[in-house]
Design a protein around this motif. Structure first.
Motif, PDB file in Angstrom:
ATOM      1  N   UNK A 443       0.835  -1.205   0.000  1.00 52.87           N
ATOM      2  CA  UNK A 443       0.000   0.000   0.000  1.00 52.87           C
ATOM      3  C   UNK A 443       0.866   1.249   0.000  1.00 52.87           C
ATOM      4  N   UNK A 444       1.916   1.261   0.827  1.00 54.41           N
ATOM      5  CA  UNK A 444       2.820   2.405   0.892  1.00 54.41           C
ATOM      6  C   UNK A 444       3.478   2.664  -0.460  1.00 54.41           C
ATOM      7  N   UNK A 445       3.928   1.591  -1.110  1.00 57.78           N
ATOM      8  CA  UNK A 445       4.601   1.742  -2.410  1.00 57.78           C
ATOM      9  C   UNK A 445       3.692   2.420  -3.426  1.00 57.78           C
ATOM     10  N   UNK A 446       2.452   1.995  -3.507  1.00 58.65           N
ATOM     11  CA  UNK A 446       1.543   2.546  -4.517  1.00 58.65           C
ATOM     12  C   UNK A 446       1.110   3.976  -4.171  1.00 58.65           C
ATOM     13  N   UNK A 447       0.958   4.258  -2.884  1.00 61.59           N
ATOM     14  CA  UNK A 447       0.683   5.646  -2.506  1.00 61.59           C
ATOM     15  C   UNK A 447       1.871   6.548  -2.864  1.00 61.59           C
ATOM     16  N   UNK A 448       3.086   6.023  -2.735  1.00 58.31           N
ATOM     17  CA  UNK A 448       4.255   6.795  -3.140  1.00 58.31           C
ATOM     18  C   UNK A 448       4.233   7.088  -4.637  1.00 58.31           C
ATOM     19  N   UNK A 449       3.831   6.096  -5.431  1.00 56.04           N
ATOM     20  CA  UNK A 449       3.734   6.314  -6.876  1.00 56.04           C
ATOM     21  C   UNK A 449       2.730   7.416  -7.200  1.00 56.04           C
ATOM     22  N   UNK A 450       1.617   7.397  -6.506  1.00 53.57           N
ATOM     23  CA  UNK A 450       0.597   8.434  -6.728  1.00 53.57           C
ATOM     24  C   UNK A 450       1.109   9.803  -6.296  1.00 53.57           C
TER      25      UNK A 450
END
Length: 634
Positions: A443-450
């Motif tokens: 979840x953290x990784x994808x929020x970082x991408x956003x």
């Protein structure tokens, strides 16, 4: 006032926030400007502009590039100058469509092939040219373009609408694309349109870098090839790529490319400036395309009223236009205006019930009514019509989240990110989906991408803060929440989050700082804090009452205890505290009278006496087993 000690200063993410590989770095909307390149372009006179547009229409129409033809035709009608005046400044013979005079004996197979193209019989179109052994560049393009459209149709027919089906339909057409590419590469000469076609094939083969280079060559050879400009904008996935493109920026049509690319890259400020420049300086005031780009730009910066105004103007100019009306439905959805969305859905359904925009509007209509199963049904129908519609995959992912089907939501979001890595909403959706699955590192990784795609969007930063908190990285969570406040807190929860995180860290000063700032925001009428967080306001006043009491600041403690009585959830506790503080104040007053001390010189004794009272009354600040601040009332 408690010292803020730098808490509210804008600070970058700490080194623990990892950089995301493959995402565009350093894309700050406020500091990047491409407006000067547009202003420097050569726009000529209105007569020459109209002549160029007429010539572009002929070139595109001869090759059955219908989307480009429609775009150019709309611009032609926008310019008020007479066509007769435009013909006087150019060569009228260049505006003559393909005919026997230009194609000779190949005109007959060309007529047959284009008739097949117009009716969607692509393989028959290719066969008509091949059978006649037509060798002109126009006929060669028609044959190859027909083969490309046939391959596209095969992909469409075999693409599943079930997100859990991993078959994409690409495999069956992969061989067709390779064969087509091989044939294009064997041509002795390739004009702008053949290069454009090769770029389309390479894009399908996921060779984006080569496709961009081909499109740059295509617009250099023929700057009036709008289809090449438009496709190049779609492949411009980052600001760095945008800057590196070698295109004829002096040509006036590059301004429209810059406008679309800025919108696609979320450079809303630049897009709005370019749109204004085109409208005011070059008389494209009622261009449907420019109005749509303005509406999309306002959507990016969440200026809903201005976005609605731009799209409503499009509807006023052309009541039967469905272009970009799906975005209008998204804006209405954000306002939760059921009546307006009902009217729009009814209107779109009457115009063309099977158009992708109509299906999206109706899906949003059912979603707003919380009928998520029907919304999913319409999104599936939409993707059967156009499986390359990225936004639909993202929106369908949202619907699967609503019905608690996280696995299907993940597949939808993944397809959206594969099609358009710039779609921050899909990356954000993946973060939400993995959060529901309790896979917090993912979840953290994808929020970082956003967040990399939207560095100044407080919603992305707040999502990051929540992800860090779930991983017990409280400092990183607090830094993200503070950044959300500094860039403009859209949801009003950033300061409150900072306070709660500081309280978890048992940092009473930082907690007090956050609550003080939060309560200041609550005093501003119309803010989200004032309207949405009454219980949190009560908690903030209670915390500050106890905090100031422990520090010996009785007046501040009294003020916050009094404010806390205004909230139902804190009324009883605050009354008890208020009584104790009143007693302490009265005792201090009596002590001051007895010693004859003046109020100006009684600051130190008051603090000392307050602490004495606090000890004697066992009225002290400490934390319970859960870490919450309490007062002992002796």
């Amino acid at each position: 006032m408690v010292s803020t000690s730098g808490v509210w200063a804008s600070s970058p993410m700490e080194s623990s926030t990892t950089s995301v590989s493959g995402a565009p770095q350093g894309t700050k909307n406020e500091t990047t400007s491409f407006v000067s390149e547009v202003i420097d372009a050569d726009f000529k006179t209105q007569e020459l502009l109209k002549y160029d547009l007429l010539r572009s229409r002929v070139l595109l129409s001869d090759r059955r590039l219908v989307h480009g033809v429609r775009w150019v035709s709309q611009l032609i009608t926008t310019l008020e100058v007479d066509i007769g005046a435009a013909l006087k400044v150019g060569k009228p013979e260049a505006l003559v469509p393909a005919s026997f005079a230009t194609l000779g004996a190949e005109y007959q197979p060309y007529l047959l092939a284009t008739a097949y193209m117009d009716t969607g019989h692509y393989l028959q179109a290719a066969h008509a040219i091949e059978k006649a052994n037509a060798k002109s560049s126009l006929c060669v393009f028609i044959r190859l373009f027909a083969l490309y459209k046939a391959a596209e149709q095969h992909v469409l027919d075999e693409t599943p609408i079930d997100p859990m089906d991993t078959n994409t339909g690409k495999c069956s057409a992969y061989g067709e694309y390779l064969s087509l590419l091989k044939e294009i590469r064997q041509l002795e000469s390739r004009d702008s349109f053949i290069l454009y076609l090769e770029a389309l094939v390479r894009k399908r083969l996921e060779q984006n870098e080569e496709a961009r280079k081909l499109l740059c060559r295509a617009v250099k050879l023929e700057p009036l090839n709008w289809n090449a400009w438009g496709e190049l904008a779609k492949l411009t996935h980052s600001v760095d790529i945008f800057r590196s493109l070698n295109v004829p920026s002096q040509h006036w049509m590059s301004a429209f490319f810059h406008l679309q690319a800025c919108v696609d890259l979320f450079l809303a400020a630049d897009a709005l400036k370019i749109a204004e420049f085109l409208e005011v300086q070059h008389h494209f005031k009622d261009s449907l395309f420019i109005l749509a780009m303005k509406g999309l730009a306002f959507n990016i910066i969440l200026s809903v009223p201005e976005g609605l105004e731009a799209f409503e103007k499009i509807r006023a100019l052309d009541p039967y236009s469905l272009d970009y009306m799906d975005t209008l439905s998204n804006l209405i959805y954000c306002k939760e205006d059921r009546v307006a969305l009902t009217v729009l859905a009814h209107s779109a359904h009457q115009i063309d019930r099977y158009r992708r925009e109509t299906l999206c509007i109706v899906a949003n209509f059912y979603s707003l009514r919380s009928d998520h199963e029907k919304a999913l049904l319409y999104f599936r129908s939409l993707l059967k019509v156009d499986p390359s519609y990225t936004a639909a995959w993202t929106l369908m992912g949202h619907e699967y989240i609503e019905v608690k089907n996280s696995a299907a939501a993940v597949q939808c979001y993944r397809k959206a990110t594969e099609m358009d890595p710039r779609d921050y909403r899909a990356w954000y959706g993946l973060g939400q989906a993995y959060e529901l699955l309790k896979l917090y590192q993912y979840s953290l990784y994808f929020f970082q991408r956003a967040q990399v795609l939207r560095p100044n969007d407080s919603r992305m930063l707040m999502a990051l803060s929540g992800a860090y908190e779930r991983l017990d990285r409280l400092h990183d969570a607090k830094v993200s929440a503070m950044r959300a406040f500094n860039v403009g807190d859209l949801e009003g929860a950033a300061l409150l989050t900072v306070a709660k995180l500081a309280e978890k860290e048992k940092d009473d000063v930082a907690t007090a700082n956050a609550y003080v700032k939060f309560l200041e925001q609550c005093q501003i009428p119309g803010t989200a804090q004032a309207e949405l967080f009454p219980d949190e306001q009560a908690k903030g006043h209670l915390f500050l009452t106890k905090f100031y009491w422990a520090r010996g600041e009785i007046d501040n403690a009294y003020t916050h205890a009094l404010k806390a009585t205004e909230f139902m959830t804190a009324r009883e506790e605050s009354k008890v505290l208020l009584n104790k503080i009143t007693e302490a104040k009265e005792l201090l007053r009596k002590n001051a009278e007895e010693t004859g001390a003046k109020s100006e010189s009684a600051v130190t004794p008051i603090v000392t006496n307050t602490r004495t009272v606090a000890r004697t009354d066992t009225f002290a600040l400490h934390r319970d087993s859960d870490g919450d601040v309490e007062m002992d009332l002796g």
